[in-house]
Motif scaffolding. Structure first.
Motif, short mmCIF file in Angstrom:
data_model
loop_
_atom_site.label_atom_id
_atom_site.label_comp_id
_atom_site.label_asym_id
_atom_site.label_seq_id
_atom_site.Cartn_x
_atom_site.Cartn_y
_atom_site.Cartn_z
N LYS A 41 30.06 -3.19 -6.70
CA LYS A 41 30.50 -3.97 -7.98
C LYS A 41 29.50 -3.21 -8.96
O LYS A 41 28.46 -2.51 -9.01
CB LYS A 41 29.90 -5.38 -7.74
CG LYS A 41 30.74 -6.23 -7.01
CD LYS A 41 30.16 -7.56 -6.44
CE LYS A 41 30.83 -8.09 -5.51
NZ LYS A 41 30.44 -9.45 -5.04
N PRO A 95 38.84 -7.20 -9.91
CA PRO A 95 37.36 -6.97 -9.29
C PRO A 95 37.64 -6.03 -8.04
O PRO A 95 36.88 -5.23 -7.82
CB PRO A 95 36.96 -8.43 -8.63
CG PRO A 95 38.19 -9.25 -8.84
CD PRO A 95 38.98 -8.93 -10.00
N GLN A 112 35.86 -2.27 -7.81
CA GLN A 112 35.12 -1.90 -6.99
C GLN A 112 35.72 -0.68 -6.11
O GLN A 112 35.06 0.49 -5.86
CB GLN A 112 35.05 -2.93 -5.71
CG GLN A 112 34.08 -4.14 -6.04
CD GLN A 112 34.03 -4.92 -5.20
OE1 GLN A 112 33.29 -5.06 -4.09
NE2 GLN A 112 34.87 -6.11 -5.10
N GLY A 154 40.37 -11.65 -7.39
CA GLY A 154 39.71 -10.82 -6.45
C GLY A 154 40.54 -10.84 -4.95
O GLY A 154 39.95 -10.88 -4.00
N ARG A 183 26.18 -8.04 -3.62
CA ARG A 183 27.21 -7.33 -2.77
C ARG A 183 28.15 -8.28 -2.12
O ARG A 183 29.28 -7.86 -2.29
CB ARG A 183 26.68 -6.24 -1.54
CG ARG A 183 27.58 -5.70 -0.92
CD ARG A 183 27.08 -5.12 0.36
NE ARG A 183 26.55 -5.90 1.23
CZ ARG A 183 25.71 -5.75 2.49
NH1 ARG A 183 25.42 -4.48 2.59
NH2 ARG A 183 25.36 -7.06 3.13
N ALA A 231 33.76 -7.44 -16.30
CA ALA A 231 34.22 -8.45 -15.41
C ALA A 231 35.63 -9.12 -15.81
O ALA A 231 36.11 -9.65 -14.82
CB ALA A 231 33.05 -9.48 -15.50
N ARG A 268 30.97 -10.68 -10.23
CA ARG A 268 31.87 -9.79 -10.49
C ARG A 268 31.22 -8.28 -11.12
O ARG A 268 31.77 -7.39 -10.96
CB ARG A 268 32.93 -10.00 -11.84
CG ARG A 268 33.95 -11.42 -11.35
CD ARG A 268 34.70 -10.89 -10.38
NE ARG A 268 35.90 -11.96 -9.98
CZ ARG A 268 36.82 -12.36 -10.68
NH1 ARG A 268 37.21 -11.71 -11.83
NH2 ARG A 268 37.66 -13.39 -10.47
N ALA A 269 29.88 -8.50 -11.67
CA ALA A 269 29.28 -7.61 -12.08
C ALA A 269 27.72 -7.96 -12.18
O ALA A 269 27.49 -9.26 -12.17
CB ALA A 269 29.73 -7.19 -13.50
#
Length: 257
Positions: A95, A201, A205, A256, A41, A197, A47-48
């Motif tokens: 994610k 990002p 989310q 991101g 988290r 990914a 990213r994943a």
């Protein structure tokens, strides 16, 4: 024997590593699993994530009842609701998370599966909620998430019989996305992870959060929140980069932010 976390190319792999007990979880493992999800988290480089089990027999057999039933937690722990939060019990991880199911997926393994977003299963995998046969109920979201993932009669079949089903049945019921040969499981999961990914990002989310929260709000509220999220995303550097990359016909380089 532990919960292992590795990170490579923006993909975290969480491995439940207790193959001698079919990757069943005791209290120590639950604590470590909670810590792993918090890292997923909070680490901006991730990213994943992929979650799987060690060995070839089991993804996760849920709680280790041989340890938990003789030693139940004290009554006061009922109200320690923030302790060792899990993906399937309270912890919000927006994610994308992919399950690579490499064998038995039972009890808490099923409720963990239900808290993931993309699910790949080896052809020999089996799925079930056997707690009812042990005198307890499917916990950590079992009685809640099953009906979110399955039509009512199928969900109740799992909850009330305690019987397990094979991977092809799980696929037909919509529990999993794809069934592959055992040696293709992790490559398939990684292919999904890398494909996901590559996207922005923040937008990933936001998409996951909006989709999950839609279950708890009316449509008008959901549409309004969606609009506000999109207005926010339009102001980010990633949105500008996405537009530039599209105009230049090149892959975007998202940061991101």
């Amino acid at each position: 024997m532990s919960i292992d976390l590795t990170i490579e190319d923006g993909i975290a792999t969480v491995t439940i590593n207790r193959p001698d007990r079919l990757n069943a979880l005791n209290q120590e493992h639950y604590h470590s699993l909670s810590a792993a999800w918090i890292e997923v988290r909070d680490n901006a480089n991730i990213r994943a994530a992929i979650v799987t089990g060690a060995g070839s027999k089991s993804f996760c057999a849920g709680a280790d009842l041989k340890e938990f039933i003789p030693n139940p937690p004290g009554a006061g722990e009922m109200w320690l609701t923030q302790t060792d939060q899990l993906l399937n019990r309270g912890l919000e991880v927006w994610k994308p998370i992919i399950a690579a199911v490499n064998g038995w997926c039972l009890g808490g393994g099923m409720t963990l599966l239900f808290a993931t977003d993309i699910r790949i299963a080896a052809s020999h995998a089996r799925f079930g909620l056997p707690e009812i046969k042990r005198g307890i109920i499917a916990g950590n979201g079992g009685t809640q998430r099953t009906l979110m993932n399955l039509p009512y009669p199928l969900a109740m079949e799992l909850l009330l019989t305690g019987d397990d089903v094979d991977a092809e049945t799980a696929s037909r019921w919509g529990i999993i996305n794809k069934v592959v040969a055992p040696d293709e499981l992790m490559p398939a999961a990684l292919e999904y992870a890398h494909r996901i990914a590559r996207n922005a990002p923040l937008a990933l989310q936001a998409s996951k959060e909006l989709a999950l929260r839609s279950r708890d709000v009316d449509l008008a509220t959901g549409l309004r929140i969606e609009q506000m999220f999109n207005r926010f995303l339009m102001s980010t550097q990633d949105a500008s980069e996405g537009a530039r990359a599209f105009t230049a016909s090149r892959p975007p380089k998202f940061i991101g932010n």
